[in-house]
Write a protein that holds these residues in place. Structure first.
Motif, PDB file in Angstrom:
ATOM      1  N   ASP A  46      -2.520  -8.215   0.408  1.00 19.68           N
ATOM      2  CA  ASP A  46      -3.793  -8.927   0.332  1.00 19.68           C
ATOM      3  C   ASP A  46      -3.633 -10.339  -0.197  1.00 19.68           C
ATOM      4  OD1 ASP A  46      -5.231  -6.844   1.299  1.00 19.68           O
ATOM      5  OD2 ASP A  46      -5.788  -6.035  -0.653  1.00 19.68           O
TER       6      ASP A  46
ATOM      7  N   GLN B 220     -13.719  -0.365  -9.061  1.00 19.47           N
ATOM      8  CA  GLN B 220     -13.084  -0.566  -7.759  1.00 19.47           C
ATOM      9  C   GLN B 220     -13.406  -1.964  -7.256  1.00 19.47           C
ATOM     10  OE1 GLN B 220     -11.024   1.664  -5.948  1.00 19.47           O
ATOM     11  NE2 GLN B 220     -10.672  -0.221  -4.810  1.00 19.47           N
TER      12      GLN B 220
ATOM     13  N   ALA C 281      -2.980  -4.433  -7.544  1.00 20.66           N
ATOM     14  CA  ALA C 281      -3.191  -5.430  -6.486  1.00 20.66           C
ATOM     15  C   ALA C 281      -2.271  -5.113  -5.322  1.00 20.66           C
ATOM     16  CB  ALA C 281      -2.938  -6.847  -7.007  1.00 20.66           C
ATOM     17  N   ASN C 282      -2.799  -5.251  -4.140  1.00 22.92           N
ATOM     18  CA  ASN C 282      -2.051  -5.011  -2.908  1.00 22.92           C
ATOM     19  C   ASN C 282      -1.337  -6.299  -2.520  1.00 22.92           C
ATOM     20  OD1 ASN C 282      -1.186  -4.507  -0.299  1.00 22.92           O
ATOM     21  ND2 ASN C 282      -3.052  -3.423   0.300  1.00 22.92           N
TER      22      ASN C 282
ATOM     23  N   SER D  82      -1.819   3.111  -8.080  1.00 22.85           N
ATOM     24  CA  SER D  82      -3.008   3.742  -8.674  1.00 22.85           C
ATOM     25  C   SER D  82      -2.646   5.035  -9.389  1.00 22.85           C
ATOM     26  CB  SER D  82      -4.059   4.013  -7.594  1.00 22.85           C
ATOM     27  OG  SER D  82      -4.487   2.808  -6.995  1.00 22.85           O
TER      28      SER D  82
ATOM     29  N   PRO E 145       0.835  -1.214   0.000  1.00 25.27           N
ATOM     30  CA  PRO E 145       0.000   0.000   0.000  1.00 25.27           C
ATOM     31  C   PRO E 145       0.864   1.256   0.000  1.00 25.27           C
ATOM     32  CG  PRO E 145      -0.747  -1.555   1.682  1.00 25.27           C
ATOM     33  CD  PRO E 145       0.549  -2.083   1.166  1.00 25.27           C
TER      34      PRO E 145
ATOM     35  N   GLU F 280      -9.095  -1.450  -9.952  1.00 31.30           N
ATOM     36  CA  GLU F 280      -8.374  -1.244  -8.702  1.00 31.30           C
ATOM     37  C   GLU F 280      -8.617  -2.402  -7.733  1.00 31.30           C
ATOM     38  OE1 GLU F 280      -6.329   1.424  -7.645  1.00 31.30           O
ATOM     39  OE2 GLU F 280      -6.318   1.867  -9.787  1.00 31.30           O
ATOM     40  N   GLU F 281      -7.557  -2.814  -7.042  1.00 33.19           N
ATOM     41  CA  GLU F 281      -7.630  -3.854  -6.006  1.00 33.19           C
ATOM     42  C   GLU F 281      -8.248  -5.140  -6.547  1.00 33.19           C
ATOM     43  OE1 GLU F 281      -6.037  -3.319  -3.437  1.00 33.19           O
ATOM     44  OE2 GLU F 281      -5.981  -1.174  -3.106  1.00 33.19           O
TER      45      GLU F 281
ATOM     46  N   ARG G 171      -9.116  -8.146  -4.287  1.00 37.50           N
ATOM     47  CA  ARG G 171     -10.221  -8.028  -3.338  1.00 37.50           C
ATOM     48  C   ARG G 171     -11.551  -8.480  -3.948  1.00 37.50           C
ATOM     49  NH1 ARG G 171      -9.388  -5.510   1.409  1.00 37.50           N
ATOM     50  NH2 ARG G 171      -7.374  -4.473   1.699  1.00 37.50           N
TER      51      ARG G 171
ATOM     52  N   THR H  48     -13.982  -4.855  -4.798  1.00 36.50           N
ATOM     53  CA  THR H  48     -14.345  -5.098  -3.401  1.00 36.50           C
ATOM     54  C   THR H  48     -15.007  -6.466  -3.322  1.00 36.50           C
ATOM     55  OG1 THR H  48     -16.591  -4.188  -3.543  1.00 36.50           O
ATOM     56  CG2 THR H  48     -14.813  -2.624  -3.085  1.00 36.50           C
TER      57      THR H  48
END
Length: 366
Positions: A203, A107, A199-200, A88, A83, A154-155, A158, A109
């Protein structure tokens, strides 16, 4: 606009680069790969430009070049890292330079569904006129496909495996079928379409990517910035933007920036040497965290102080921002203040004020 997208904020630079660009451009790109790199990393004297282009992303040039080359191919780009490493922001800058639109974003989630990356329906229009292309609501990804632009996700990790699997056909077949329609029921991707996903790395294990999806992305790992000079440039650049946004005129003393950078470096080293998670701060200790700490201190000084950034305020902001778990994080910060800051603070000066401000903040939170 609270925060303008990159293509709006830097429209003058993009117009200038496009006007002088004579290099080969893949697909329907607005700028050549060389000009995209200059837009992201800033111009150098050897580029021979009539005006200076500001550096907007701070990192290794090879990461940017590999990202640009990937987008010039038919593969998706996956930016992965801790992070606060600027994934981004890099994705936004690349999309702005390539197609002048960085807002086609999904996004990821736990609640993201296939509709978010394909299409959904306008219920009232369906009831009134039935299902048709007019009553269909395309996702940002589908819009990017139809217009030959860059879509952003994004992400990615997740999102659930079903959503990730839906990307496989988009990245490999480059079209989306609409089985509800009899005619005009396939949306084909136009030249220039690609996806930049982020990607984080923390995670990992949340929703791991399948091997099939991994094969359709080129991975670019963005490391945490550990070079003090580069990190200082990033913090100064982002802080200047924040000051302009808030219309605040406040000087950032170099000694306080050095204290902030050194504190984060010390805490990172302690985190790396820790035996378990309970001995590590929950914060990622990223450059983005530093910017947040500094912004908090600047705003506090502006609204509740004498409009001068002081070491006590910076210390209080740092403790308040990083002490997320009680008592674990407070114990770690207290140990750092006694073991590292206190010896430096005995000499007085800004380190002495930083010591006092941190002690008071820890005592208040305890």
């Amino acid at each position: 606009m609270l925060r303008a997208p990159a293509e709006t904020k830097y429209a003058d630079e993009l117009d200038y680069l496009e006007s002088i660009d004579t290099g080969p451009k893949p697909f329907t790109w607005r700028l050549s790969p060389r000009m995209v790199r200059i837009f992201v990393l800033g111009s150098e004297r050897s580029d021979g430009l009539d005006r200076e282009i500001a550096q907007k992303w701070f990192g290794d040039r090879s990461f940017v070049e590999r990202s640009i080359v990937t987008l010039a191919s038919d593969r998706g780009l996956l930016l992965i890292g801790d992070p606060g490493t600027g994934k981004s922001w890099l994705a936004e800058l690349l999309a702005a330079a390539i197609c002048r639109n960085s807002t086609l974003v999904v996004q990821g989630t736990a609640g993201t569904t296939e509709d978010h990356i394909k299409y959904s329906w306008n219920v009232s229009m369906v009831i009134a006129k039935g299902q048709s292309r007019q009553s269909m609501i395309p996702s940002p990804i589908m819009t990017a496909m139809e217009q030959g632009m860059i879509g952003r996700f994004e992400e990615l990790t997740r999102s659930t495996s079903d959503v990730q699997d839906a990307l496989i056909s988009i990245l490999s077949e480059k079209y989306v079928s609409i089985p509800e329609l009899d005619d005009d029921n396939i949306v084909f991707a136009q030249p220039g379409f690609s996806i930049i996903a982020t990607a984080n790395s923390r995670d990992r294990g949340v929703n791991d990517l399948s091997s099939a999806l991994k094969r359709r992305f080129n991975f670019v790992r963005i490391p945490v910035v550990t070079n003090k000079k580069s990190e200082a440039e990033i913090v100064r650049f982002r802080t200047a933007e924040l000051l302009r946004r808030h219309q605040i005129e406040l000087e950032l003393p170099p000694t306080l920036l050095d204290i902030l950078l050194q504190s984060f470096a010390d805490l990172r080293a302690a985190s790396d040497a820790a035996a378990g998670d309970d001995d590590r701060l929950e914060s990622a200790l990223s450059t983005a965290e530093q910017i947040g700490v500094l912004e908090d201190a600047i705003l506090h000084s502006h609204f509740f102080g004498d409009r001068t950034l002081r070491a006590q305020t910076l210390a209080g902001s740092l403790v308040g921002s990083l002490a997320r778990r009680s008592p674990e994080d407070l114990a770690i910060l207290n140990k750092y203040w006694h073991g590292v800051v206190e010896p430096r603070g005995r000499e007085g000066g800004d380190w002495g004020d930083f010591l006092d401000g941190g002690r008071q903040a820890i005592s208040t939170l305890s």
